[in-house]
Design a protein around this motif. Structure first.
Motif, PDB file in Angstrom:
ATOM      1  N   GLU A 164       0.838  -1.204   0.000  1.00 50.70           N
ATOM      2  CA  GLU A 164       0.000   0.000   0.000  1.00 50.70           C
ATOM      3  C   GLU A 164       0.868   1.246   0.000  1.00 50.70           C
ATOM      4  OE1 GLU A 164      -3.235   0.083  -0.361  1.00 50.70           O
ATOM      5  OE2 GLU A 164      -3.546  -2.081  -0.173  1.00 50.70           O
ATOM      6  N   ILE A 165       0.471   2.214  -0.817  1.00 53.93           N
ATOM      7  CA  ILE A 165       1.175   3.482  -0.923  1.00 53.93           C
ATOM      8  C   ILE A 165       0.363   4.532  -0.170  1.00 53.93           C
ATOM      9  CG2 ILE A 165       1.978   5.269  -2.515  1.00 53.93           C
ATOM     10  CD1 ILE A 165       2.150   2.962  -4.643  1.00 53.93           C
ATOM     11  N   LEU A 166       1.028   5.244   0.739  1.00 57.02           N
ATOM     12  CA  LEU A 166       0.392   6.272   1.560  1.00 57.02           C
ATOM     13  C   LEU A 166       0.999   7.632   1.225  1.00 57.02           C
ATOM     14  CD1 LEU A 166       0.723   4.312   4.923  1.00 57.02           C
ATOM     15  CD2 LEU A 166      -1.219   4.281   3.351  1.00 57.02           C
ATOM     16  N   LEU A 167       0.146   8.646   1.164  1.00 52.81           N
ATOM     17  CA  LEU A 167       0.605   9.993   0.828  1.00 52.81           C
ATOM     18  C   LEU A 167       0.314  10.931   1.995  1.00 52.81           C
ATOM     19  CD1 LEU A 167      -0.768  10.140  -2.816  1.00 52.81           C
ATOM     20  CD2 LEU A 167       1.515   9.458  -2.048  1.00 52.81           C
ATOM     21  N   PRO A 168       1.334  11.265   2.788  1.00 52.09           N
ATOM     22  CA  PRO A 168       1.118  12.177   3.912  1.00 52.09           C
ATOM     23  C   PRO A 168       0.552  13.511   3.428  1.00 52.09           C
ATOM     24  CG  PRO A 168       3.260  11.111   4.096  1.00 52.09           C
ATOM     25  CD  PRO A 168       2.723  10.789   2.739  1.00 52.09           C
ATOM     26  N   GLN A 169      -0.511  13.958   4.052  1.00 50.61           N
ATOM     27  CA  GLN A 169      -1.195  15.169   3.617  1.00 50.61           C
ATOM     28  C   GLN A 169      -0.361  16.426   3.811  1.00 50.61           C
ATOM     29  OE1 GLN A 169      -4.930  15.113   5.711  1.00 50.61           O
ATOM     30  NE2 GLN A 169      -5.722  13.424   4.484  1.00 50.61           N
ATOM     31  N   ALA A 170       0.447  16.470   4.832  1.00 48.82           N
ATOM     32  CA  ALA A 170       1.198  17.693   5.154  1.00 48.82           C
ATOM     33  C   ALA A 170       2.645  17.650   4.669  1.00 48.82           C
ATOM     34  CB  ALA A 170       1.163  17.934   6.656  1.00 48.82           C
ATOM     35  N   GLU A 171       3.014  16.626   3.911  1.00 53.12           N
ATOM     36  CA  GLU A 171       4.400  16.496   3.451  1.00 53.12           C
ATOM     37  C   GLU A 171       4.390  16.197   1.954  1.00 53.12           C
ATOM     38  OE1 GLU A 171       6.950  14.098   6.051  1.00 53.12           O
ATOM     39  OE2 GLU A 171       5.296  14.113   7.485  1.00 53.12           O
ATOM     40  N   ALA A 172       4.481  17.224   1.158  1.00 52.87           N
ATOM     41  CA  ALA A 172       4.298  17.113  -0.293  1.00 52.87           C
ATOM     42  C   ALA A 172       5.370  16.284  -0.995  1.00 52.87           C
ATOM     43  CB  ALA A 172       4.242  18.507  -0.908  1.00 52.87           C
ATOM     44  N   ASP A 173       6.518  16.134  -0.400  1.00 51.09           N
ATOM     45  CA  ASP A 173       7.605  15.392  -1.033  1.00 51.09           C
ATOM     46  C   ASP A 173       7.907  14.085  -0.299  1.00 51.09           C
ATOM     47  OD1 ASP A 173       7.956  17.368  -3.018  1.00 51.09           O
ATOM     48  OD2 ASP A 173       9.162  18.562  -1.639  1.00 51.09           O
ATOM     49  N   THR A 174       6.878  13.520   0.333  1.00 54.81           N
ATOM     50  CA  THR A 174       7.045  12.285   1.091  1.00 54.81           C
ATOM     51  C   THR A 174       6.015  11.257   0.644  1.00 54.81           C
ATOM     52  OG1 THR A 174       7.856  13.508   3.003  1.00 54.81           O
ATOM     53  CG2 THR A 174       7.047  11.287   3.421  1.00 54.81           C
ATOM     54  N   VAL A 175       6.463  10.005   0.588  1.00 58.17           N
ATOM     55  CA  VAL A 175       5.610   8.851   0.318  1.00 58.17           C
ATOM     56  C   VAL A 175       5.895   7.840   1.411  1.00 58.17           C
ATOM     57  CG1 VAL A 175       5.119   6.971  -1.307  1.00 58.17           C
ATOM     58  CG2 VAL A 175       5.740   9.230  -2.179  1.00 58.17           C
ATOM     59  N   MET A 176       4.872   7.181   1.877  1.00 61.11           N
ATOM     60  CA  MET A 176       5.069   6.103   2.852  1.00 61.11           C
ATOM     61  C   MET A 176       4.518   4.815   2.264  1.00 61.11           C
ATOM     62  SD  MET A 176       4.242   8.056   6.421  1.00 61.11           S
ATOM     63  CE  MET A 176       4.897   6.712   7.424  1.00 61.11           C
ATOM     64  N   LEU A 177       5.077   3.708   2.705  1.00 60.67           N
ATOM     65  CA  LEU A 177       4.636   2.395   2.247  1.00 60.67           C
ATOM     66  C   LEU A 177       4.270   1.531   3.441  1.00 60.67           C
ATOM     67  CD1 LEU A 177       7.448   1.617  -0.355  1.00 60.67           C
ATOM     68  CD2 LEU A 177       5.202   2.634  -0.780  1.00 60.67           C
ATOM     69  N   TYR A 178       3.234   0.737   3.258  1.00 60.63           N
ATOM     70  CA  TYR A 178       2.888  -0.316   4.211  1.00 60.63           C
ATOM     71  C   TYR A 178       2.884  -1.599   3.399  1.00 60.63           C
ATOM     72  CZ  TYR A 178       0.261  -3.401   7.248  1.00 60.63           C
ATOM     73  OH  TYR A 178      -0.133  -4.478   8.006  1.00 60.63           O
ATOM     74  N   GLU A 179       3.798  -2.497   3.744  1.00 57.55           N
ATOM     75  CA  GLU A 179       3.966  -3.740   2.997  1.00 57.55           C
ATOM     76  C   GLU A 179       3.924  -4.912   3.969  1.00 57.55           C
ATOM     77  OE1 GLU A 179       7.536  -3.480   0.486  1.00 57.55           O
ATOM     78  OE2 GLU A 179       7.484  -1.323   0.837  1.00 57.55           O
ATOM     79  N   VAL A 180       3.348  -6.019   3.526  1.00 54.68           N
ATOM     80  CA  VAL A 180       3.349  -7.246   4.317  1.00 54.68           C
ATOM     81  C   VAL A 180       3.840  -8.376   3.418  1.00 54.68           C
ATOM     82  CG1 VAL A 180       1.998  -8.901   5.665  1.00 54.68           C
ATOM     83  CG2 VAL A 180       1.436  -6.454   5.773  1.00 54.68           C
ATOM     84  N   TYR A 181       4.764  -9.138   3.970  1.00 58.16           N
ATOM     85  CA  TYR A 181       5.362 -10.260   3.253  1.00 58.16           C
ATOM     86  C   TYR A 181       5.100 -11.553   4.010  1.00 58.16           C
ATOM     87  CZ  TYR A 181       7.488  -6.593   0.607  1.00 58.16           C
ATOM     88  OH  TYR A 181       7.647  -5.494  -0.188  1.00 58.16           O
ATOM     89  N   ALA A 182       5.038 -12.644   3.283  1.00 60.53           N
ATOM     90  CA  ALA A 182       4.759 -13.950   3.874  1.00 60.53           C
ATOM     91  C   ALA A 182       5.850 -14.364   4.859  1.00 60.53           C
ATOM     92  CB  ALA A 182       4.604 -15.006   2.781  1.00 60.53           C
ATOM     93  N   SER A 183       7.063 -13.856   4.660  1.00 63.01           N
ATOM     94  CA  SER A 183       8.201 -14.220   5.514  1.00 63.01           C
ATOM     95  C   SER A 183       9.349 -13.255   5.249  1.00 63.01           C
ATOM     96  CB  SER A 183       8.658 -15.650   5.185  1.00 63.01           C
ATOM     97  OG  SER A 183       9.140 -15.705   3.842  1.00 63.01           O
ATOM     98  N   SER A 184      10.369 -13.342   6.059  1.00 63.35           N
ATOM     99  CA  SER A 184      11.587 -12.551   5.825  1.00 63.35           C
ATOM    100  C   SER A 184      12.213 -12.924   4.485  1.00 63.35           C
ATOM    101  CB  SER A 184      12.600 -12.774   6.946  1.00 63.35           C
ATOM    102  OG  SER A 184      12.144 -12.193   8.141  1.00 63.35           O
ATOM    103  N   GLU A 185      12.142 -14.203   4.147  1.00 65.97           N
ATOM    104  CA  GLU A 185      12.698 -14.666   2.872  1.00 65.97           C
ATOM    105  C   GLU A 185      11.946 -14.048   1.691  1.00 65.97           C
ATOM    106  OE1 GLU A 185      13.835 -17.296   6.110  1.00 65.97           O
ATOM    107  OE2 GLU A 185      11.849 -16.694   5.434  1.00 65.97           O
ATOM    108  N   ALA A 186      10.627 -13.911   1.821  1.00 63.26           N
ATOM    109  CA  ALA A 186       9.832 -13.283   0.759  1.00 63.26           C
ATOM    110  C   ALA A 186      10.233 -11.820   0.593  1.00 63.26           C
ATOM    111  CB  ALA A 186       8.344 -13.409   1.058  1.00 63.26           C
TER     112      ALA A 186
END
Length: 97
Positions: A42-64
């Motif tokens: 998932e890509i998140l766009l902070p409302q108050a930070e125009a030059d920032t992107v945040m990510l929320y990622e989930v993986y099946a394992s550390s190896e993935a």
């Protein structure tokens, strides 16, 4: 194997977030389609930070996650977005029950 979550913060070059997002959205779509161990991207766009992107990622394992970080899609992302990213930091997280 335990799932792994990543919360990442990306700083883009000034005024370049929209251009960076074109490449990041394509990368996210490729990951969801071709990396079986990538469960959430998932890509998140902070409302108050125009030059920032945040990510929320989930993986099946550390190896993935390791496979994701060395995979073809991220290599393409690096080429496509060259010069648009200033910094990247991330936190590895366990998922609560």
């Amino acid at each position: 194997m335990a799932k792994l979550a990543i919360v990442a913060t990306i700083k883009t070059a000034a005024g370049k977030r929209a251009e960076y997002l074109k490449h990041l959205n394509a990368h996210a779509q490729r990951c969801r389609a071709t990396e079986s161990g990538t469960l959430v991207f998932e890509i998140l766009l902070p409302q108050a930070e125009a030059d920032t992107v945040m990510l929320y990622e989930v993986y099946a394992s550390s190896e993935a996650f390791d496979a994701h970080m060395t995979g073809a899609s991220i290599q393409q992302m690096k080429r496509d977005a060259a010069g648009l990213q200033v910094s990247l930091s991330g936190v590895r997280c366990d998922l609560g029950d």
